[in-house]
Scaffold this motif. Structure first.
Motif, PDB file in Angstrom:
ATOM      1  N   VAL A 102       0.836  -1.491   0.266  1.00  0.00           N
ATOM      2  CA  VAL A 102      -0.244  -0.051   0.176  1.00  0.00           C
ATOM      3  C   VAL A 102       0.949   0.994   0.122  1.00  0.00           C
ATOM      4  O   VAL A 102       0.295   2.621  -0.613  1.00  0.00           O
ATOM      5  N   LYS A 103       1.538   1.247   1.085  1.00  0.00           N
ATOM      6  CA  LYS A 103       2.687   2.589   0.810  1.00  0.00           C
ATOM      7  C   LYS A 103       3.452   3.089  -0.756  1.00  0.00           C
ATOM      8  O   LYS A 103       3.787   3.765  -1.229  1.00  0.00           O
ATOM      9  N   LYS A 104       3.826   1.771  -1.393  1.00  0.00           N
ATOM     10  CA  LYS A 104       4.364   1.935  -2.438  1.00  0.00           C
ATOM     11  C   LYS A 104       3.716   2.156  -3.638  1.00  0.00           C
ATOM     12  O   LYS A 104       3.235   3.755  -4.472  1.00  0.00           O
ATOM     13  N   GLN A 105       2.179   1.657  -3.622  1.00  0.00           N
ATOM     14  CA  GLN A 105       0.914   2.483  -4.146  1.00  0.00           C
ATOM     15  C   GLN A 105       0.195   3.806  -3.985  1.00  0.00           C
ATOM     16  O   GLN A 105       0.687   4.238  -4.958  1.00  0.00           O
ATOM     17  N   GLN A 106       0.071   3.429  -2.518  1.00  0.00           N
ATOM     18  CA  GLN A 106      -0.275   5.470  -2.729  1.00  0.00           C
ATOM     19  C   GLN A 106       1.582   6.335  -3.131  1.00  0.00           C
ATOM     20  O   GLN A 106       0.981   7.103  -3.510  1.00  0.00           O
ATOM     21  N   THR A 107       2.928   5.709  -3.174  1.00  0.00           N
ATOM     22  CA  THR A 107       3.952   6.713  -3.520  1.00  0.00           C
ATOM     23  C   THR A 107       3.606   7.350  -4.473  1.00  0.00           C
ATOM     24  O   THR A 107       3.618   8.181  -5.684  1.00  0.00           O
ATOM     25  N   VAL A 111       0.007   6.683  -6.825  1.00  0.00           N
ATOM     26  CA  VAL A 111      -0.464   7.451  -7.331  1.00  0.00           C
ATOM     27  C   VAL A 111      -0.525   9.236  -6.751  1.00  0.00           C
ATOM     28  O   VAL A 111      -0.584   9.973  -7.802  1.00  0.00           O
ATOM     29  N   ASP A 112      -0.159   9.738  -5.194  1.00  0.00           N
ATOM     30  CA  ASP A 112       0.185  10.720  -5.253  1.00  0.00           C
ATOM     31  C   ASP A 112       1.767  11.572  -6.249  1.00  0.00           C
ATOM     32  O   ASP A 112       0.897  12.739  -6.869  1.00  0.00           O
ATOM     33  N   ARG A 113       1.903  10.748  -7.020  1.00  0.00           N
ATOM     34  CA  ARG A 113       3.370  11.265  -7.428  1.00  0.00           C
ATOM     35  C   ARG A 113       2.596  11.658  -9.036  1.00  0.00           C
ATOM     36  O   ARG A 113       3.198  13.131  -9.557  1.00  0.00           O
ATOM     37  N   PHE A 114       1.865  11.171  -9.652  1.00  0.00           N
ATOM     38  CA  PHE A 114       0.802  11.122 -10.972  1.00  0.00           C
ATOM     39  C   PHE A 114       0.165  12.313 -10.481  1.00  0.00           C
ATOM     40  O   PHE A 114      -0.167  12.630 -11.643  1.00  0.00           O
ATOM     41  N   ILE A 115      -0.431  12.250  -9.774  1.00  0.00           N
ATOM     42  CA  ILE A 115      -1.790  13.046  -8.961  1.00  0.00           C
ATOM     43  C   ILE A 115      -1.470  14.479  -9.305  1.00  0.00           C
ATOM     44  O   ILE A 115      -1.579  15.286  -9.743  1.00  0.00           O
ATOM     45  N   ALA A 116       0.066  14.999  -8.634  1.00  0.00           N
ATOM     46  CA  ALA A 116       1.162  15.685  -8.640  1.00  0.00           C
ATOM     47  C   ALA A 116       0.872  16.523  -9.951  1.00  0.00           C
ATOM     48  O   ALA A 116       0.824  17.784 -10.356  1.00  0.00           O
ATOM     49  N   SER A 117       2.313  15.294 -10.606  1.00  0.00           N
ATOM     50  CA  SER A 117       2.677  15.657 -11.965  1.00  0.00           C
ATOM     51  C   SER A 117       1.584  16.022 -12.867  1.00  0.00           C
ATOM     52  O   SER A 117       1.880  16.762 -13.966  1.00  0.00           O
ATOM     53  N   LEU A 118       0.635  15.172 -13.156  1.00  0.00           N
ATOM     54  CA  LEU A 118      -0.579  15.492 -13.937  1.00  0.00           C
ATOM     55  C   LEU A 118      -1.564  16.793 -13.495  1.00  0.00           C
ATOM     56  O   LEU A 118      -2.722  16.267 -14.614  1.00  0.00           O
ATOM     57  N   PRO A 142      -7.631  10.915  -3.336  1.00  0.00           N
ATOM     58  CA  PRO A 142      -7.617   8.575  -4.133  1.00  0.00           C
ATOM     59  C   PRO A 142      -8.572   7.716  -3.984  1.00  0.00           C
ATOM     60  O   PRO A 142      -8.574   6.613  -4.800  1.00  0.00           O
ATOM     61  N   ASP A 143      -9.290   7.626  -3.201  1.00  0.00           N
ATOM     62  CA  ASP A 143     -10.199   6.790  -2.779  1.00  0.00           C
ATOM     63  C   ASP A 143     -11.978   6.897  -3.585  1.00  0.00           C
ATOM     64  O   ASP A 143     -12.930   6.092  -3.054  1.00  0.00           O
ATOM     65  N   GLN A 144     -11.767   8.299  -3.770  1.00  0.00           N
ATOM     66  CA  GLN A 144     -13.186   8.524  -4.204  1.00  0.00           C
ATOM     67  C   GLN A 144     -13.344   7.946  -5.845  1.00  0.00           C
ATOM     68  O   GLN A 144     -12.417   7.363  -6.373  1.00  0.00           O
ATOM     69  N   PRO A 145     -14.761   6.972  -6.109  1.00  0.00           N
ATOM     70  CA  PRO A 145     -14.651   6.223  -7.153  1.00  0.00           C
ATOM     71  C   PRO A 145     -14.154   7.058  -7.868  1.00  0.00           C
ATOM     72  O   PRO A 145     -14.876   8.325  -8.368  1.00  0.00           O
ATOM     73  N   ILE A 146     -13.565   6.744  -9.983  1.00  0.00           N
ATOM     74  CA  ILE A 146     -13.369   7.293 -10.764  1.00  0.00           C
ATOM     75  C   ILE A 146     -14.613   7.967 -11.389  1.00  0.00           C
ATOM     76  O   ILE A 146     -14.782   9.137 -12.495  1.00  0.00           O
ATOM     77  N   ARG A 147     -15.415   7.099 -11.641  1.00  0.00           N
ATOM     78  CA  ARG A 147     -17.082   7.819 -11.765  1.00  0.00           C
ATOM     79  C   ARG A 147     -17.239   9.352 -11.958  1.00  0.00           C
ATOM     80  O   ARG A 147     -17.576   9.685 -12.357  1.00  0.00           O
ATOM     81  N   GLU A 148     -16.621   9.655 -10.684  1.00  0.00           N
ATOM     82  CA  GLU A 148     -17.120  10.721 -10.555  1.00  0.00           C
ATOM     83  C   GLU A 148     -16.751  12.246 -10.884  1.00  0.00           C
ATOM     84  O   GLU A 148     -16.424  13.413 -11.123  1.00  0.00           O
ATOM     85  N   LEU A 149     -15.370  11.633 -11.436  1.00  0.00           N
ATOM     86  CA  LEU A 149     -14.444  12.451 -11.651  1.00  0.00           C
ATOM     87  C   LEU A 149     -14.235  13.426 -13.117  1.00  0.00           C
ATOM     88  O   LEU A 149     -16.020  12.396 -14.074  1.00  0.00           O
TER      89      LEU A 149
END
Length: 548
Positions: A395-400, A402-409, A416-423
């Motif tokens: 989970v720690k690697k996964q979160q790293t 996820v956080d990196r790409f949320i910031a870079s993109l 991050p736990d939000q269902p993707i359909r809501e975006l």
């Protein structure tokens, strides 16, 4: 709305009566409809005469299918009028439309494959004798009807045992047998070869000569000019042009569909492209004579490390199918693919991923996102194996990641736990792009990456693609919007009817040159046509002067 009157390079064909001499059979005016508050049609118009083949064309999302579904009772319009045979109508179901004389033949043929040809033609309308179905009469009528099309087959055999072309004829025969006054053909030639297409065209021309109207939906320009009498062009839910086919040349047709007037076509910065091409690396992928019937017949292209190549062509030209072949999602029937200089056979997407390929599909809802999963799970879907040990996700690697790409993109979300359909659509697309980037690919295949997202998100995606290219990644980008393609790509490969017809780079590449290649099969052709027409006029004037 544009009415064209211009010289034509149309292919010669049968000369039907002029449109003005025919009675109007269908008249749709000011059609409106919205879905979820978003307009799908805005004051759209369509007028079709009896005894004509009428082309209805436009890019994906232009409103063609919605217009047809309103006509046939599948959708209810919110505004406008529909008149058929002079009477105002409002079909509530497709059954009502069929009973009124409107029959639709879809790209996916709607036959019962294990029932006989004769049964399919008269299904639900079988002639009876003494209250029982007269099968001998069913077969006799079916045979006679198909023979009138020039087709002699055993009507007792299952429809599914015949080729796609024969099945299209059976579907047409069913429409004719129901006394259809209008037949709608939606991409009916997309799975046929040239011989089968000509056979189908012969039947369509017979329908026209018998006084029936045919609405013909296709993206193959040569077919439109070979078969159709008039054309209606739709774009962004509106009717933007109506014309006789002979009064609009291919270049005008393409620019009208794409929404780019000749005056608006701007040459891009060729110097920047030349600089990018000069510093690109070795070939990341190379395809030669790639073929998979019926959509791809001869595609060749190269993509180097550190360059973005645009794959251009109209909807239906084979762009998506080429992408799928390169990713191993569909098997190639012929041709070769090499990755990093080595010939490979990609039997599945897993093979492609293992060799450093990533593919962002054009349909993010059906083939991209998993709507009920979280953004976190969607983003790390491809790289889960590398994040897991003994089946347990770190989970720690996964979160790293996820956080990196949320910031870079710049992905906008609550959590991050939000269902993707809501975006929003743009943020969903960024998550899908991040999913593939997390797998660290060397070649990125992007099929319509900006479709259905807002202007701001489009700019963000274009910026990301340019940055990936500058970091040394190879990018193959397919896009309908030429302005977006030329803003990102260093080179363009143009596909027309499943074939590579042009490769443009540096100073050669412009929206104008791409449009020419799409319309005529090679860049610069429109200038040659115009020059020839001008020379012809000059010669005629010179002859008049000598004769006076």
């Amino acid at each position: 709305m544009t009415q064209f009157h211009a010289p034509s390079d149309a292919a010669p064909g049968a000369q039907p009566p002029s449109p003005s001499s025919r009675a109007t059979l269908l008249d749709m005016q000011g059609i409106d409809i919205s879905f979820g508050g978003v307009p799908a049609l805005r004051g759209a118009n369509l007028s079709v005469a009896a005894g004509e083949v009428h082309a209805l064309i436009g890019q994906n999302g232009a409103g063609k299918s919605t217009m047809i579904k309103i006509l046939t009772g599948a959708y209810r319009r919110s505004g406008g009028t529909v008149r058929f045979e002079g009477r105002e109508i409002d079909f509530r179901t497709p059954k009502e439309a069929r009973e009124a004389g409107i029959s639709t033949i879809y790209q996916e043929i709607n036959l019962v494959p294990f029932r006989s040809v004769a049964e399919n033609i008269f299904l639900g309308r079988e002639p009876r004798r003494f209250g029982l179905i007269d099968w001998r009469e069913v077969q006799r009528r079916a045979s006679a009807l198909l023979e009138s099309f020039g087709l002699q087959i055993d009507v007792k055999k299952p429809a599914g045992s015949y080729s796609t072309a024969i099945q299209q004829m059976v579907a047409l025969a069913r429409a004719v047998s129901s006394d259809a006054k209008m037949v709608i053909m939606d991409e009916s030639t997309s799975s046929l070869d040239e011989r089968e297409v000509e056979l189908l065209f012969t039947v369509v021309r017979k329908l026209r000569d018998d006084g029936r109207a045919v609405i013909f939906v296709s993206h193959r320009l040569d077919e439109l000019y070979a078969l159709c009498d008039r054309v209606t062009v739709m774009r962004d839910g509106q009717t933007v042009a109506q014309s006789a086919m002979k009064d609009i040349d291919k270049r005008q047709l393409v620019t009208t569909m794409l929404g780019r007037t000749l005056a608006a076509v701007v040459q891009d910065d060729s110097a920047a492209r030349e600089a990018n091409l000069a510093r690109r690396g070795d070939k990341a992928i190379s395809a030669r004579n790639l073929s998979a019937h019926p959509k791809v017949s001869d595609v060749s292209l190269d993509v180097h490390a550190g360059e973005a190549v645009g794959l251009a062509g109209l909807l239906g030209s084979g762009r998506t199918e080429t992408m799928r072949l390169l990713f191993g999602a569909d098997p190639a029937e012929r041709g070769t693919v090499s990755i990093n200089g080595k010939d490979v056979v990609l039997k599945s997407p897993q093979d492609a991923i293992a060799r450093g390929l990533a593919y962002l599909t054009e349909d993010r809802k059906a083939e991209g996102i998993v709507p009920d999963l979280s953004v976190r799970d969607n983003l790390t879907l491809v790289c889960l194996r590398t994040l897991s040990k003994h089946g347990i996700v770190d989970v720690k690697k996964q979160q790293t990641i996820v956080d990196r790409f949320i910031a870079s993109l710049g992905i906008k979300l609550r959590s991050p736990d939000q269902p993707i359909r809501e975006l929003s659509g743009g943020n969903q697309q960024k998550v899908l792009l991040a999913r593939w980037l997390a797998a660290q690919p060397s070649l990125l295949l992007l099929d319509e990456p900006t479709r259905g997202i807002d202007v701001g998100a489009k700019a963000d995606v274009a910026k990301i693609v340019r940055e990936l290219r500058d970091q040394g990644m190879a990018v193959l980008l397919s896009a309908s919007e030429l302005e977006e393609l030329t803003a990102v790509a260093d080179r363009a490969v143009v596909i027309r009817d499943g074939r590579t017809v042009a490769e443009l780079d540096g100073a050669q590449m412009s929206e104008s040159a791409i449009m020419d290649a799409i319309a005529y099969g090679s860049p610069g052709t429109s200038q040659l046509v115009e020059a020839a027409q001008s020379a012809h006029i000059d010669d005629a004037l010179e002859g008049d002067r000598h004769g006076s």
